[in-house]
Write a protein that holds these residues in place. Structure first.
Motif, PDB file in Angstrom:
ATOM      1  N   ARG A  10      36.225  12.954  -5.389  1.00 24.66           N
ATOM      2  CA  ARG A  10      36.750  14.295  -5.610  1.00 24.66           C
ATOM      3  C   ARG A  10      38.470  13.861  -5.393  1.00 24.66           C
ATOM      4  O   ARG A  10      39.011  14.279  -5.068  1.00 24.66           O
ATOM      5  N   GLN A  13      42.494  14.490  -5.163  1.00 25.29           N
ATOM      6  CA  GLN A  13      42.183  15.860  -6.276  1.00 25.29           C
ATOM      7  C   GLN A  13      42.736  16.874  -5.304  1.00 25.29           C
ATOM      8  O   GLN A  13      43.300  18.338  -5.240  1.00 25.29           O
ATOM      9  N   GLU A  14      41.989  16.652  -4.402  1.00 27.80           N
ATOM     10  CA  GLU A  14      42.528  17.114  -2.288  1.00 27.80           C
ATOM     11  C   GLU A  14      43.606  17.157  -1.644  1.00 27.80           C
ATOM     12  O   GLU A  14      44.023  15.726  -1.674  1.00 27.80           O
ATOM     13  N   TRP A  36      36.961  19.891   2.322  1.00 27.83           N
ATOM     14  CA  TRP A  36      37.257  19.492   1.465  1.00 27.83           C
ATOM     15  C   TRP A  36      37.011  17.924   2.214  1.00 27.83           C
ATOM     16  O   TRP A  36      36.807  16.869   1.065  1.00 27.83           O
ATOM     17  N   PRO A  38      39.423  16.010   3.217  1.00 29.30           N
ATOM     18  CA  PRO A  38      40.205  15.530   2.881  1.00 29.30           C
ATOM     19  C   PRO A  38      40.317  13.853   3.645  1.00 29.30           C
ATOM     20  O   PRO A  38      40.508  13.551   4.525  1.00 29.30           O
ATOM     21  N   TYR A 102      48.605  10.881  -3.640  1.00 25.62           N
ATOM     22  CA  TYR A 102      48.368  12.373  -3.057  1.00 25.62           C
ATOM     23  C   TYR A 102      49.197  12.975  -3.861  1.00 25.62           C
ATOM     24  O   TYR A 102      49.905  12.424  -3.597  1.00 25.62           O
TER      25      TYR A 102
END
Length: 219
Positions: A10, A13-14, A36, A38, A102
C-alpha cells in the motif's frame, strides 16, 4: 501477522497521519485514521502523549527543544531533527512527507490548546494545501483547502462552513441553504459559516484565486 508486507503493497497510496501537539481528539477518531496503518509522524512535544496511547510511531520530527521526561532512544522510530526556525513543526512535517512522495496527509491534534498554534496550523494548511491534500480532523469538524472546483454528496442539513483564508474570489455554490455568488469573501469582512446542505445531494463550490477552506462540522 507480519504488517510490513502490507505496508509495501500500500506504500504511499494511503495518506500519512500527522499527530500535532494541540488538543487530543477521541480515540475512536484516531483509530479510524490508523485503520490502514499509515505512516505516523508525531510532532515534537506530543510524543509522550501518543506513546502512552499505545500508538505505533514511525517518525518523530522537530527541533526537540521540549524536555522529554523519557528517553526514546530504544524506541523503533525514525528521529528527524529539523532545527529550521523559519518553519513550524507542522510545516517541517509537510516538507518531510512531500520529499518522501506522499500525495496526501491527515492531521489530528492541530487545533485547540494554544490559539496561535491553531491559527498558524490553518495558515500552514493553506500554504501547503496545493502541493498535497491536507485534511485536519478533530472531534467536531473536518477541514481542508478547497480546490478551484469542488463537488461532494452530503446528506441534507450537514453543517458546512466556508472560510476564506485571507480572501477568496468569485465564490459560487449550489446545493447550500445559503448559496453563494460573491465577488469576494474576506476574512474579517465576510465568511459563510454555519451554512448547510439544502437536501440530500451534490454540493458544488467554485472560486477563482485566493484560498477557501471548507469545514464539515458536527456537534
Amino acid at each position: 501477522p507480519n504488517m510490513s508486507s502490507h505496508h509495501i503493497i500500500r506504500d504511499k497510496q494511503e495518506p500519512a497521519l500527522i499527530i500535532a501537539n494541540g488538543e487530543a481528539c477521541s480515540l475512536d477518531l484516531v483509530e479510524q485514521l490508523l485503520e490502514w496503518s499509515p505512516t505516523v509522524v508525531v510532532l515534537d512535544g506530543a510524543l509522550e502523549r501518543v506513546i502512552s496511547l499505545g500508538i505505533k510511531v514511525d517518525v518523530w520530527l522537530g527541533d526537540f527543544d521540549h524536555s522529554q521526561s523519557a528517553d526514546y532512544s530504544d524506541y523503533p522510530l525514525k528521529k528527524v531533527h529539523t532545527p529550521d526556525q523559519n518553519l513550524t513543526d507542522l510545516e517541517k512535517a509537510f516538507e518531510y512527507l512531500l520529499e518522501e512522495g506522499y500525495p496526501a496527509v491527515n492531521v489530528v491534534w492541530a487545533s485547540g490548546k494554544r490559539m496561535d498554534h491553531t491559527l498558524n496550523n490553518f495558515h500552514s494548511m493553506v500554504r501547503y494545501g496545493r502541493r498535497m491534500k491536507i485534511v485536519f480532523f478533530d472531534d467536531y469538524s473536518t477541514s481542508y483547502l478547497l480546490p478551484p472546483s469542488f463537488e461532494k454528496w452530503y446528506p441534507a442539513g450537514t453543517p458546512l462552513s466556508l472560510m476564506p483564508y485571507g480572501e477568496a474570489n468569485e465564490v459560487k455554490s449550489s446545493g447550500l441553504v445559503y448559496d453563494l455568488n460573491h465577488p469576494v469573501l474576506k476574512l474579517g469582512t465576510q465568511t459563510s459559516s454555519s451554512n448547510e446542505a439544502r437536501e440530500d445531494g451534490i454540493v458544488k463550490i467554485s472560486y477563482e484565486g485566493g484560498a477557501l477552506i471548507l469545514m464539515e462540522c458536527h456537534d
